[in-house]
Design a protein around this motif. Structure first.
Motif, PDB file in Angstrom:
ATOM      1  N   SER A   1      24.520 -38.946   9.612  1.00  0.00           N
ATOM      2  CA  SER A   1      23.910 -38.769   8.299  1.00  0.00           C
ATOM      3  C   SER A   1      24.671 -37.677   7.567  1.00  0.00           C
ATOM      4  O   SER A   1      25.369 -36.868   8.185  1.00  0.00           O
ATOM      5  CB  SER A   1      22.457 -38.369   8.446  1.00  0.00           C
ATOM      6  N   SER A   2      24.573 -37.663   6.239  1.00  0.00           N
ATOM      7  CA  SER A   2      25.391 -36.698   5.508  1.00  0.00           C
ATOM      8  C   SER A   2      24.992 -35.264   5.851  1.00  0.00           C
ATOM      9  O   SER A   2      25.786 -34.355   5.758  1.00  0.00           O
ATOM     10  CB  SER A   2      25.310 -36.949   4.005  1.00  0.00           C
ATOM     11  N   PHE A   3      23.744 -35.055   6.289  1.00  0.00           N
ATOM     12  CA  PHE A   3      23.349 -33.689   6.657  1.00  0.00           C
ATOM     13  C   PHE A   3      24.054 -33.227   7.911  1.00  0.00           C
ATOM     14  O   PHE A   3      24.330 -32.059   8.080  1.00  0.00           O
ATOM     15  CB  PHE A   3      21.838 -33.633   6.857  1.00  0.00           C
ATOM     16  N   GLU A   4      24.328 -34.194   8.795  1.00  0.00           N
ATOM     17  CA  GLU A   4      24.956 -33.807  10.049  1.00  0.00           C
ATOM     18  C   GLU A   4      26.405 -33.359   9.847  1.00  0.00           C
ATOM     19  O   GLU A   4      26.938 -32.639  10.668  1.00  0.00           O
ATOM     20  CB  GLU A   4      24.919 -34.979  11.038  1.00  0.00           C
TER      21      GLU A   4
ATOM     22  N   THR B   1      27.497 -32.040   6.764  1.00  0.00           N
ATOM     23  CA  THR B   1      27.564 -31.159   5.604  1.00  0.00           C
ATOM     24  C   THR B   1      28.320 -29.854   5.826  1.00  0.00           C
ATOM     25  O   THR B   1      29.381 -29.640   5.269  1.00  0.00           O
ATOM     26  CB  THR B   1      26.147 -30.793   5.124  1.00  0.00           C
ATOM     27  N   MET B   2      27.758 -28.985   6.662  1.00  0.00           N
ATOM     28  CA  MET B   2      28.260 -27.612   6.745  1.00  0.00           C
ATOM     29  C   MET B   2      29.721 -27.565   7.140  1.00  0.00           C
ATOM     30  O   MET B   2      30.530 -26.921   6.496  1.00  0.00           O
ATOM     31  CB  MET B   2      27.404 -26.815   7.741  1.00  0.00           C
TER      32      MET B   2
ATOM     33  N   VAL C   1      32.694 -26.129   4.617  1.00  0.00           N
ATOM     34  CA  VAL C   1      33.506 -24.976   5.004  1.00  0.00           C
ATOM     35  C   VAL C   1      34.978 -25.384   5.094  1.00  0.00           C
ATOM     36  O   VAL C   1      35.869 -24.709   4.567  1.00  0.00           O
ATOM     37  CB  VAL C   1      33.021 -24.404   6.350  1.00  0.00           C
ATOM     38  N   PHE C   2      35.214 -26.526   5.717  1.00  0.00           N
ATOM     39  CA  PHE C   2      36.581 -27.015   5.887  1.00  0.00           C
ATOM     40  C   PHE C   2      37.268 -27.215   4.534  1.00  0.00           C
ATOM     41  O   PHE C   2      38.382 -26.751   4.309  1.00  0.00           O
ATOM     42  CB  PHE C   2      36.535 -28.340   6.675  1.00  0.00           C
ATOM     43  N   LEU C   3      36.589 -27.866   3.611  1.00  0.00           N
ATOM     44  CA  LEU C   3      37.205 -28.158   2.315  1.00  0.00           C
ATOM     45  C   LEU C   3      37.393 -26.884   1.490  1.00  0.00           C
ATOM     46  O   LEU C   3      38.414 -26.721   0.822  1.00  0.00           O
ATOM     47  CB  LEU C   3      36.355 -29.162   1.537  1.00  0.00           C
ATOM     48  N   LEU C   4      36.431 -25.978   1.551  1.00  0.00           N
ATOM     49  CA  LEU C   4      36.584 -24.720   0.816  1.00  0.00           C
ATOM     50  C   LEU C   4      37.780 -23.936   1.326  1.00  0.00           C
ATOM     51  O   LEU C   4      38.599 -23.435   0.551  1.00  0.00           O
ATOM     52  CB  LEU C   4      35.318 -23.877   0.924  1.00  0.00           C
TER      53      LEU C   4
ATOM     54  N   SER D   1      35.628 -31.956  -5.052  1.00  0.00           N
ATOM     55  CA  SER D   1      35.835 -32.963  -4.007  1.00  0.00           C
ATOM     56  C   SER D   1      34.612 -33.057  -3.095  1.00  0.00           C
ATOM     57  O   SER D   1      34.251 -34.140  -2.637  1.00  0.00           O
ATOM     58  CB  SER D   1      37.097 -32.661  -3.201  1.00  0.00           C
ATOM     59  N   ILE D   2      33.958 -31.918  -2.841  1.00  0.00           N
ATOM     60  CA  ILE D   2      32.741 -31.941  -2.013  1.00  0.00           C
ATOM     61  C   ILE D   2      31.685 -32.814  -2.686  1.00  0.00           C
ATOM     62  O   ILE D   2      31.066 -33.679  -2.057  1.00  0.00           O
ATOM     63  CB  ILE D   2      32.203 -30.508  -1.801  1.00  0.00           C
ATOM     64  N   LEU D   3      31.531 -32.586  -3.995  1.00  0.00           N
ATOM     65  CA  LEU D   3      30.545 -33.350  -4.755  1.00  0.00           C
ATOM     66  C   LEU D   3      30.832 -34.854  -4.663  1.00  0.00           C
ATOM     67  O   LEU D   3      29.963 -35.665  -4.355  1.00  0.00           O
ATOM     68  CB  LEU D   3      30.588 -32.900  -6.213  1.00  0.00           C
ATOM     69  N   LEU D   4      32.102 -35.199  -4.919  1.00  0.00           N
ATOM     70  CA  LEU D   4      32.485 -36.617  -4.901  1.00  0.00           C
ATOM     71  C   LEU D   4      32.304 -37.221  -3.515  1.00  0.00           C
ATOM     72  O   LEU D   4      31.768 -38.317  -3.360  1.00  0.00           O
ATOM     73  CB  LEU D   4      33.945 -36.775  -5.352  1.00  0.00           C
ATOM     74  N   LEU D   5      32.740 -36.467  -2.493  1.00  0.00           N
ATOM     75  CA  LEU D   5      32.651 -36.995  -1.135  1.00  0.00           C
ATOM     76  C   LEU D   5      31.208 -37.250  -0.733  1.00  0.00           C
ATOM     77  O   LEU D   5      30.889 -38.285  -0.149  1.00  0.00           O
ATOM     78  CB  LEU D   5      33.288 -36.013  -0.153  1.00  0.00           C
TER      79      LEU D   5
END
Lengths: 228, 290
Positions: free
Chosen positions: B256-259, B261-262, B266-269, B230-234
């Motif tokens: 931006s996606s970098f902002e 990311t982390m 973490v949330f999805l994991l 899901s992280i990859l797809l998102l």
């Protein structure tokens, strides 16, 4: 090995599986439980392995009162009992070797010990050459021999067999009986529920006949029915 | 617990996944779908919040001075000493006229007569949320004639930011339950297919925790896999959308996606592991009663 006194099992739906069931089986005995389907043979076995709790009466296995076992004591209690089922209950996605070693893995035996013992029982049931095959590749008799090997691999004091020949042809059945006799000779108490008249009549061991949850006959060197 | 047993558990968990491929796939698929919903909600919420906060941080208070106000230095000191004020900027009446003139497209707006505009200050708050409180304090300072700030706009923004938080939180917690229900049902199917295994383990004397561990690990592995997918797809999806949104970014700022990311990873994991583990534990429990 097993002592019951006035043992009664009544299910919540009102069905009475065992009633006033009093029996004593000595260490090293070979006992047939006979009777029609639904007589209570399987219920008795389920009580002995503490799958079910008695409604009333006493049931002692070894010197343990089964009804008093705590939940966390049950696994350790069961390690002294081997069970064989009519439908084998083998795991389809494990090989012959794994199906047997599994019984030792779950009690956390040593790797070396597991190897030695599994090879020993494989040899005993004559399936060393099929060790890497899956249950679906075996005949019914072979599957039952795997199930038997699994039941005895941790050297139980008591072996319970619930219709072990129920799905097998006569010749294969005799192969299983020979193995059970052999195991019994080595000191394991064997209790076998069956309605295989031929086997009971020819082996002439102690016969406990059950009907409607009650013992109607208990005879040393008996036959399947009274006339025999 | 022996080290050998731990190895046995992890081996069994991996085998369990690969020997029940279809069921594992179903479980991973369900967890992935669930996490996509969460991830989507999270992205929308955090972007709206970001938008609201940015708008709020561009807020300013304008204070117009009286004709006989003390000189610039004194006023600047008075205004700067108000707590929560980041900076102040003096705008003389001449500059005010120039700004006003620019707005009307005339450079000589008051050149023929007296400039009627007062001197003024722009006051910038540290936190946009404090604008209102600062404005009230400025009003009480002597030498200040009038204070102007977008009162209603400020109130709207404050409400908006808070509302997004609340709505996002409610939506996420509601979905947690729905998703948990679906995930548990899926995992229950995988466990159901292996109830014989559990029964046999119990009959040969395995303890409950011994039976549970491989299933728990399996659930965790499936959860992590679902999270990674899901992280990859998102991120793929978000990067594409971000590229499209960047052209309007001046009107509608986008993170931006970098902002994101982390936090999101973490949330999805954590969610994936949580779903997998809880699903397994609850599913196995039923079959342990042997």
């Amino acid at each position: 090995m097993i002592t019951t006194r006035n043992l009664t099992k009544r299910f919540s739906n009102g069905v009475v599986a065992l009633q006033d069931f009093s029996l004593h089986i000595d260490k090293g005995e070979f006992v047939f439980l006979v009777g029609p389907s639904g007589a209570g043979k399987s219920s008795f076995i389920n009580l002995v392995i503490r799958k079910e709790l008695p409604t009333s009466g006493l049931l002692k296995v070894g010197n343990m009162d089964v009804a008093l076992l705590k939940k966390n004591e049950i696994p350790y209690f069961r390690r002294n009992i081997g069970v064989i089922f009519q439908d084998f209950k083998l795991l389809p996605n494990k090989t012959v070797y794994e199906n047997i070693s599994f019984a030792l893995e779950v009690i956390e035996a040593d790797t070396r010990e597991i190897k030695i013992r599994v090879n020993y029982v494989l040899d005993l049931v004559g399936l060393t050459h099929k060790r890497n095959e899956f249950p679906s590749e075996l005949s019914g008799g072979e599957q039952q021999r795997v199930s038997l090997a699994r039941a005895i691999v941790n050297r139980p004091h008591l072996l319970l067999a619930d219709e072990p020949t129920g799905n097998l042809d006569p010749e294969t059945s005799w192969g299983i009986m020979e193995l059970l006799k052999e195991i019994n000779k080595r000191g394991t108490t064997v209790v076998m529920a069956t309605h295989n008249k031929d086997i009971v009549d020819r082996l002439r061991r102690r016969v406990v006949a059950i009907e409607n949850g009650r013992i109607i006959r208990d005879e040393l060197k008996g036959g399947y029915s009274l006339e025999d | 617990m022996k080290i050998r047993t731990v190895r046995y558990f992890s081996r069994e968990a991996v085998r369990g996944i690969f020997r029940n491929k279809l069921m594992s796939l179903a479980a991973v698929g369900t967890i992935t779908m669930a996490l996509l919903i969460f991830g989507g909600l999270y992205l929308v919420t955090s972007n709206l919040q970001y938008w609201g906060q940015r708008a709020r941080n561009q807020l300013e208070v304008r204070a117009f001075l009286t004709k006989n106000a003390p000189d610039r230095q004194v006023m600047e000191e008075r205004l700067s000493s108000i707590p929560g004020v980041k900076s102040v900027k003096f705008i003389s009446k001449e500059e005010g006229a120039r700004i006003l003139g620019e707005m009307f497209g005339q450079t000589d707006l008051f050149s023929h007569g007296e400039n009627p505009l007062p001197d003024s200050f722009n006051i910038y708050p540290v936190r946009g949320a404090d604008v209102e409180a600062i404005a009230v304090k400025i009003e009480r300072i002597s030498g200040v004639e009038e204070v102007v700030y977008g009162r209603n706009f400020v109130r709207f923004l404050n409400l908006f930011v808070r509302l997004i938080w609340i709505v996002g939180l409610i939506l996420i917690s509601l979905t947690v339950f729905a998703v948990l229900y679906i995930v548990i049902n899926t995992i229950q199917l995988t466990v159901y297919a292996r109830r014989n295994e559990i029964e046999i383990m119990k009959l040969v004397g395995a303890t409950d925790s011994f039976v549970r561990w491989p299933f728990l690990l399996e659930g965790i592995y499936l959860g992590i896999t679902g999270a990674l997918v899901s992280i990859l797809l998102l991120f793929q999806g978000y990067t594409i959308l971000y590229g499209k949104a960047k052209s309007f970014a001046r009107i509608l700022p986008v993170l931006s996606s970098f902002e994101v990311t982390m936090d999101l990873i973490v949330f999805l994991l954590i969610m994936g592991i949580f779903f997998g583990a809880l699903g397994s534990i609850l599913s196995v429990r039923r079959y342990l009663k042997v």
